[in-house]
Each structure stands twice: as structure tokens, then as C-alpha cells.
Design a protein around this motif. Structure first.
Motif, PDB file in Angstrom:
ATOM      1  N   PRO A 176       0.802  -1.236   0.000  1.00  0.00           N
ATOM      2  CA  PRO A 176       0.000   0.000   0.000  1.00  0.00           C
ATOM      3  C   PRO A 176       0.828   1.275   0.000  1.00  0.00           C
ATOM      4  CG  PRO A 176      -0.750  -1.541   1.704  1.00  0.00           C
ATOM      5  CD  PRO A 176       0.575  -2.039   1.219  1.00  0.00           C
ATOM      6  N   THR A 177       2.098   1.195   0.332  1.00  0.00           N
ATOM      7  CA  THR A 177       2.948   2.388   0.358  1.00  0.00           C
ATOM      8  C   THR A 177       3.460   2.770  -1.024  1.00  0.00           C
ATOM      9  OG1 THR A 177       5.118   1.311   0.652  1.00  0.00           O
ATOM     10  CG2 THR A 177       3.757   1.629   2.633  1.00  0.00           C
ATOM     11  N   GLY A 178       3.452   1.823  -1.962  1.00  0.00           N
ATOM     12  CA  GLY A 178       3.974   2.069  -3.304  1.00  0.00           C
ATOM     13  C   GLY A 178       5.478   1.948  -3.413  1.00  0.00           C
ATOM     14  N   GLY A 371      11.100   6.194  -9.213  1.00  0.00           N
ATOM     15  CA  GLY A 371      10.282   7.393  -9.098  1.00  0.00           C
ATOM     16  C   GLY A 371      11.065   8.687  -9.091  1.00  0.00           C
ATOM     17  N   ASN A 453       8.753  10.090  -6.519  1.00  0.00           N
ATOM     18  CA  ASN A 453       7.331  10.159  -6.864  1.00  0.00           C
ATOM     19  C   ASN A 453       6.928   8.851  -7.529  1.00  0.00           C
ATOM     20  OD1 ASN A 453       4.720  11.101  -7.335  1.00  0.00           O
ATOM     21  ND2 ASN A 453       5.296  12.173  -9.210  1.00  0.00           N
ATOM     22  N   PRO A 455       4.488   5.744  -8.713  1.00  0.00           N
ATOM     23  CA  PRO A 455       3.092   5.667  -9.167  1.00  0.00           C
ATOM     24  C   PRO A 455       2.158   5.238  -8.024  1.00  0.00           C
ATOM     25  CG  PRO A 455       4.572   4.524 -10.681  1.00  0.00           C
ATOM     26  CD  PRO A 455       5.373   4.843  -9.473  1.00  0.00           C
ATOM     27  N   LYS A 456       0.896   5.525  -8.194  1.00  0.00           N
ATOM     28  CA  LYS A 456      -0.091   5.155  -7.188  1.00  0.00           C
ATOM     29  C   LYS A 456      -0.065   3.644  -6.950  1.00  0.00           C
ATOM     30  CE  LYS A 456      -5.035   5.464  -6.088  1.00  0.00           C
ATOM     31  NZ  LYS A 456      -6.375   5.912  -6.568  1.00  0.00           N
ATOM     32  N   PRO A 457       0.016   3.211  -5.688  1.00  0.00           N
ATOM     33  CA  PRO A 457       0.071   1.770  -5.421  1.00  0.00           C
ATOM     34  C   PRO A 457      -1.250   1.078  -5.755  1.00  0.00           C
ATOM     35  CG  PRO A 457      -0.149   3.004  -3.373  1.00  0.00           C
ATOM     36  CD  PRO A 457       0.082   4.017  -4.459  1.00  0.00           C
ATOM     37  N   VAL A 458      -1.144  -0.207  -6.118  1.00  0.00           N
ATOM     38  CA  VAL A 458      -2.335  -1.012  -6.408  1.00  0.00           C
ATOM     39  C   VAL A 458      -2.235  -2.320  -5.615  1.00  0.00           C
ATOM     40  CG1 VAL A 458      -3.794  -1.994  -8.208  1.00  0.00           C
ATOM     41  CG2 VAL A 458      -2.345  -0.026  -8.741  1.00  0.00           C
TER      42      VAL A 458
END
Length: 479
Positions: A176-178, A371, A453, A455-458
Motif C-alpha cells: 500500500p505504500t507504493g 520514481g 514520486n 506511481p499510485k500503489p495497487v
């Protein structure tokens, strides 16, 4: 009002992942502000004539061991980042197997402060992912971990290898942290059992280390890690790929959509088991340098994108620690951060790949994976002015004693190479100029976690994580 640049570099050849072209580069306040014809450049406080030289994005070595704190006789952050600067490396990521192990926010904060005082180049710091740190993942992220390192197999520092259950729970915590998890992908139980039997039988020669770590330990570990990443949605990075066999589970995982990347190192591309007789225990590293048959598949995997990154696993030790007669007591690893670029450029000169390929592996891909792109890893307007200015035609011989690491022993000593960084610029400032360290650069390096930066975590299967199951069971019991 006319813009006055801090530095303009003229007459060089700029290299990207796609092409090379003649251009001037203007820099102000640590950032590239213009690239183009010399006549279009602003006036500058300082100029550099790079005639005959190539301008590469500074290399990002996302896998080094600078041994600080804990082992200053091997290396510290000052000497390690100095060596990096002389090697055209402008950003490094340091591993957490120091003393103390980086497994809490308190330890990480102290190491960040220490590194900031000593670093000549920019840096990121890993935190360890294991049984003692799973519950501390949020605080480690908050304090500034660039990512996590999980040791599936033992290596220097003897950090306990987590069980598969602990690995799964760790992946669940990080997903969840990415953040990305880098893996020392060797199956510990196989190696411990094999080494124990070899030692009991009296085997202790250099090649016995290779016998204790057969290719299957890495193949199994990569496959298992990929399955856990696929289930949890965690982002993972396979470190120091040493064998052709690992490429199949890596390729298959990528084809399934797993967020998995891979790294290899010059010693797996250029050294082989044939070098053990020449180097003895000096060549000991984990994973081991393997048979020559692995080299061509690894090169092919770099060229087709299966392997994403060139790094070094720079792991220095003292002369005494590398020359013991019993291979099991020889410390694993050797220096590399200063000579990765010349070693790889030598292969480029021989036609193994293009200079653009090298920039992709050493700068663009690691910047994207972690990132940092487009602030790092590329020479374009708006990017940090991290530049390695290189003489691709310079022929020289690696001599361990002349390198800038505290350690002075490696299997590369005496190797002839072609290509040498002449100037290294970090965020617009010369750290090395004309092969000379510039005054006042100790402490110039800064942590890159603040510009990271991802990406949004999945995260996946979140209803079946350890935490979710425990919460569900709690509510059922309460009802």
C-alpha cells in the motif's frame, strides 16, 4: 533581465537513451535550463569546453554497500561517495546491512543525518524488510526510506532470512505504500544445507562457494518472490541476477503483469568460474560469479529489456578479509562503484551494445523504477544537472591501489579498459573536475527520497492480508 547561467558546457556530444547529438548545455541553480546550439546559450559565470567528450546522465547505482555506520575499515559514506563521483555515478542507494541494521525509523533518521554530512553525491537509503521491521514499515516510509531490502539468502551481516510467511506479510505491509522491495533472491535453506555438507566433508576452496549456491537457489527464489508480488501487488526488484535460469521466471512474471524489475552487475557479465583460479577468494561474492555460459543470456536479457538495470553491488572489504585460506571465512563482495562505467563502456566500444543502451541501463531505467524520473536519469531542460562527462577513447588499466574506495582489493585489478569520466557534476556543481576532487563537496550530496514520486500503489487481495484476517477474526469473536 538577461538570464545568466552558472555554467555552460560547449562542444560536447549529449547522450540519451535514444540518440546522440552535438549540443551545448546551460545550468543554473543546479538545474538544466537550456540545451541547443552554442549561439542560443545564455551568458555564463563559467564555461567548459567538452570538445571530444560525451555528456552522459550521471549513473544511478541503486545497489551499494558503503558499510557506514559499523565497518569504517571497509568503507564509509565519504570514501564510498567519493569513489562514486570518480566513476561518473551521481546518485547511489545504500543497503541497510550496517551496524545497527536499518530496521527502525530512529536508526534510519540517524543514518540519513550521517550520510548528509559525508556524501559527495546524492543518495537514497534502504530499510530492511524482515520479521523485526514489518510493523515499522509506515514509520520507515515516513522517515525517508527510498525502498526496502529483503534478504531471502544470507550474506554479509547475517541478517536473518525471513520465512515465506514473513515475506508474504512484509509484501502485504509495503504494497500500500507504493515503495519497491529489492530482493537478494537466493533460497537460504538450500544454501545452508549444501554449505554445511561441503564444510563437513572438508571442502574449503574458492570454487566450493559456487558449489554451495547452485543456480536453482536463485531460480526458485525469483519465482517465489514473483508469486508473492503478484498476489499482494507489491513492487519488487530482483538484485544481482547471476544466472541464465533466473531469466525465465522473470520474463514470465513480467508477461503476467507483475511489477517486477531486474538488475545485473558487471562481474556477472564479464567474469566467470574460470577466474576463480586467478583470483581465489577475492572473487567470492553472493550470488557467486558463475560459469561462462551465463554471460551471453544475461547480455541478451539486457538488450531485450528483461533485465532493466546495471548496478554494482559495491561491497568492499579489507585485504585480510578477502585473502583468507578458508573460503567460508572470506567476506563476500568487492568494490565496483568507481569502475562500473569504464567496464561497461569498454564493452560498448567492442560493439556489445550502444552508448544509448548503456544510458538506458545505468540512468534512465533506474530513475524511472525508483520514481526519480525526469528529475534524475536524463539530460533535458528541468532535470537536475547530474552529468558524467566522459572520454570514450581513453585507454587505461584498473589498479586497485589507485581507486578511491577504502578497500584496495578486487578481481578487476590489472584489467585494461576504455572510457573514463573526466568531470562529474552533481546538481550543477563540479565534484570531480579534470580528474581532481573539488574543494568543499563533502556534504553536497542529499537524500533523493524527498523528490521520489512513485506511481499510485495497487495493493491486491487486501481482504486476505494477515492484518485483514486478524481484524475479521476479532470482529467475529466480538460478535
Amino acid at each position: 533581465m538577461e538570464t545568466i547561467a552558472d555554467l555552460v558546457i560547449h562542444n560536447g556530444t549529449v547522450v540519451s537513451a535514444d540518440t546522440t547529438y552535438a549540443a551545448s548545455i546551460a545550468i543554473k541553480d543546479g538545474v538544466i535550463i537550456a540545451i541547443g546550439n552554442a549561439k542560443t546559450m545564455p551568458s555564463a559565470k563559467e564555461t567548459l569546453d567538452a570538445n571530444g567528450l560525451h555528456l552522459l546522465p550521471g549513473a544511478i547505482d541503486d545497489h551499494v554497500h558503503f558499510r557506514d555506520p559499523g565497518y569504517p575499515h571497509k568503507e564509509d559514506f565519504a570514501s564510498g561517495t567519493l569513489a562514486a563521483a570518480f566513476g561518473g555515478v551521481t546518485t547511489i542507494f545504500d543497503m541497510p546491512n550496517t551496524l545497527p541494521t536499518v530496521d527502525s525509523g530512529e536508526v534510519l533518521a540517524a543514518k540519513l543525518e550521517m550520510a548528509a554530512q559525508k556524501a559527495h553525491v546524492d543518495f537514497g537509503l534502504y530499510a530492511v524488510l524482515g520479521a523485526t521491521s514489518i510493523e515499522r514499515v509506515p514509520e520507515l516510509v515516513d522517515v525517508g526510506a527510498i525502498g526496502f531490502k529483503l534478504y531471502m539468502g544470507n550474506t554479509f551481516g547475517r541478517i536473518p532470512s525471513p520465512s515465506t510467511g514473513e515475506m508474504l506479510e512484509g509484501f502485504e505491509a509495503v504494497a500500500p505504500t507504493g515503495k519497491r522491495i529489492s530482493l537478494h533472491a537466493e533460497t537460504n535453506s538450500i544454501m545452508e544445507r549444501r554449505e554445511g555438507k561441503l564444510r563437513a566433508a572438508g571442502y574449503s576452496a574458492a570454487l566450493d562457494h559456487l558449489a554451495a549456491r547452485p543456480e536453482v537457489v536463485a531460480i526458485e527464489a525469483v519465482a517465489r518472490a514473483a508469486i508473492l508480488a503478484e498476489w499482494t501487488g507489491a513492487r519488487i526488484n530482483i538484485l544481482h541476477i547471476s544466472s541464465a535460469g533466473e531469466l525465465r521466471p522473470l520474463r514470465e512474471a513480467k508477461a503476467r503483469g507483475v511489477d517486477i524489475t531486474g538488475e545485473t552487475c558487471p562481474h556477472y557479465l564479464m567474469l566467470s568460474s574460470e577466474d576463480y583460479a586467478r583470483c581465489s577468494g577475492v572473487i567470492r561474492v553472493n550470488p557467486p560469479v558463475r560459469e561462462a555460459r551465463n554471460q551471453e543470456p544475461l547480455w541478451a536479457a539486457l538488450l531485450d529489456g528483461t533485465i532493466d538495470v546495471i548496478a554494482t553491488d559495491h561491497a568492499p572489504h579489507s585485504q585480510e578479509e578477502k585473502t583468507r585460506n578458508d573460503i567460508w571465512t572470506v567476506d563476500a563482495g568487492f568494490l565496483g562503484v568507481e569502475i562500473q562505467m569504464p567496464l561497461m563502456l569498454t564493452e560498448i566500444a567492442r560493439g556489445r551494445a550502444s552508448i544509448c543502451d548503456y544510458v538506458r541501463w545505468s540512468a534512465v531505467n533506474p530513475a524511472k523504477i525508483w520514481g526519480l524520473y525526469p528529475r534524475k536519469g536524463v539530460l533535458q531542460v528541468g532535470a537536475d544537472a547530474d552529468i558524467a562527462i566522459v572520454d570514450l577513447k581513453r585507454n587505461w588499466t584498473i589498479k586497485d591501489t589507485e581507486l578511491h574506495s577504502t578497500s584496495k582489493i578486487s578481481p578487476w585489478d590489472g584489467r585494461k579498459v576504455q572510457g573514463l569520466p573526466i568531470h562529474t557534476i552533481v546538481r550543477g556543481r563540479f565534484v570531480v573536475k579534470d580528474r581532481t576532487l573539488q574543494a568543499g563537496t563533502r556534504g553536497w550530496g542529499r537524500s533523493v527520497h524527498s523528490i521520489q514520486n512513485m506511481p499510485k500503489p495497487v495493493p491486491l487481495n487486501v481482504d486476505q492480508t494477515t492484518a485483514a484476517v486478524l481484524q475479521k477474526t476479532f470482529h467475529q469473536a466480538s460478535a
